[in-house]
Design a protein around this motif. Structure first.
Motif, PDB file in Angstrom:
ATOM      1  N   ILE A 157       0.882  -1.169   0.000  1.00  0.00           N
ATOM      2  CA  ILE A 157       0.000   0.000   0.000  1.00  0.00           C
ATOM      3  C   ILE A 157       0.916   1.214   0.000  1.00  0.00           C
ATOM      4  O   ILE A 157       1.718   1.400   0.917  1.00  0.00           O
ATOM      5  CB  ILE A 157      -0.925   0.034   1.232  1.00  0.00           C
ATOM      6  N   LEU A 158       0.804   2.013  -1.046  1.00  0.00           N
ATOM      7  CA  LEU A 158       1.707   3.140  -1.246  1.00  0.00           C
ATOM      8  C   LEU A 158       0.923   4.446  -1.173  1.00  0.00           C
ATOM      9  O   LEU A 158      -0.135   4.577  -1.795  1.00  0.00           O
ATOM     10  CB  LEU A 158       2.374   3.008  -2.619  1.00  0.00           C
ATOM     11  N   ASP A 159       1.434   5.388  -0.399  1.00  0.00           N
ATOM     12  CA  ASP A 159       0.819   6.709  -0.265  1.00  0.00           C
ATOM     13  C   ASP A 159       1.596   7.686  -1.150  1.00  0.00           C
ATOM     14  O   ASP A 159       2.736   8.047  -0.848  1.00  0.00           O
ATOM     15  CB  ASP A 159       0.874   7.150   1.201  1.00  0.00           C
ATOM     16  N   LEU A 160       0.976   8.093  -2.267  1.00  0.00           N
ATOM     17  CA  LEU A 160       1.643   8.941  -3.257  1.00  0.00           C
ATOM     18  C   LEU A 160       1.134  10.376  -3.190  1.00  0.00           C
ATOM     19  O   LEU A 160      -0.079  10.600  -3.161  1.00  0.00           O
ATOM     20  CB  LEU A 160       1.378   8.412  -4.673  1.00  0.00           C
ATOM     21  N   PRO A 161       2.037  11.362  -3.200  1.00  0.00           N
ATOM     22  CA  PRO A 161       1.594  12.758  -3.286  1.00  0.00           C
ATOM     23  C   PRO A 161       0.826  13.010  -4.578  1.00  0.00           C
ATOM     24  O   PRO A 161      -0.170  13.724  -4.601  1.00  0.00           O
ATOM     25  CB  PRO A 161       2.898  13.552  -3.254  1.00  0.00           C
ATOM     26  N   GLU A 162       1.311  12.401  -5.674  1.00  0.00           N
ATOM     27  CA  GLU A 162       0.631  12.461  -6.966  1.00  0.00           C
ATOM     28  C   GLU A 162       1.188  11.351  -7.846  1.00  0.00           C
ATOM     29  O   GLU A 162       2.261  10.794  -7.569  1.00  0.00           O
ATOM     30  CB  GLU A 162       0.826  13.817  -7.642  1.00  0.00           C
TER      31      GLU A 162
END
Length: 215
Positions: free
Chosen positions: A73-78
């Motif tokens: 699970i990756l939290d990307l700014p954009e």
């Protein structure tokens, strides 16, 4: 005179060949020394370790950055900004719905559910041996495998599979899917994970056959 120059050329080519081979052996020893250090520090993926040991034990190969496959699970700014991404969950195994939901709940920007297939980078001493291990990998089901680069003193083979999932699952802290979708997503990811683990097992069998031939 012609015979003299032919003999001289033969000697020069032989020296170049042995020089390249000697350089390749030294590099393999250096890489395997670093590999042992990483192993002691617990930085090597346990699931892929038997495969790496088999390849590294063969005279014509050694491995560099490799992974047995993972669910993250990756939290990307954009989209595309992976340098600034934060791992909210990372597993080299099958996962449960609740641990995935917990990881998603920690995402504050764009939460992505990703299944990465196994990837093994093998350095070969020549093109013939590179083609040999590439053929074995493809026959074991690693259909996305190929020769990544060719240089004078090393050939890089990338062993890769087709199983992959990559989908956005939350945005700005809001989960974009209901429980049923997430349960289904986890189910399919686990099935694919088990599938490529079976491919790794098949690859290990074929590598062991090579290993016993060279032993």
């Amino acid at each position: 005179m012609d015979s003299f120059f032919l003999n001289l050329l033969s000697i020069m080519l032989r020296d170049i060949k042995y020089g390249i081979k000697s350089s390749w052996i030294r590099r393999k020893e250096e890489i395997l020394s670093k590999f042992d250090e990483s192993l002691k520090e617990g930085l090597i993926d346990d699931r892929i370790l038997p495969t790496l040991n088999l390849i590294n034990g063969l005279p014509h190969y050694y491995t560099v950055s490799s992974c047995s496959g993972r669910i993250i699970i990756l939290d990307l700014p954009e989209v595309g900004d992976k340098k600034s991404a934060i791992f909210r969950g990372r597993w080299h195994r099958c996962v449960e719905k609740n641990e995935v939901l917990n990881a998603i709940s920690e995402c504050t920007k764009e939460g992505w559910f990703i299944l990465n297939p196994p990837i093994i980078h093998v350095i070969s001493d020549d093109i013939i041996n590179a083609e040999k291990i590439l053929s074995i990998a493809i026959k074991c089901g690693f259909k996305r495998s190929g020769i990544k680069s060719i240089k004078r003193d090393k050939i890089t083979v990338e062993i890769n599979s087709t199983e992959m999932i990559e989908t956005i699952i939350s945005k700005n802290g809001y989960v974009l899917a209901d429980d049923y979708y997430i349960i289904t997503l986890v189910e399919y990811a686990n099935k694919k994970f088990c599938r490529f683990q079976q491919k790794i097992e098949r690859l290990n069998v074929r590598l062991y056959e090579l290993y016993t031939i060279h032993d």
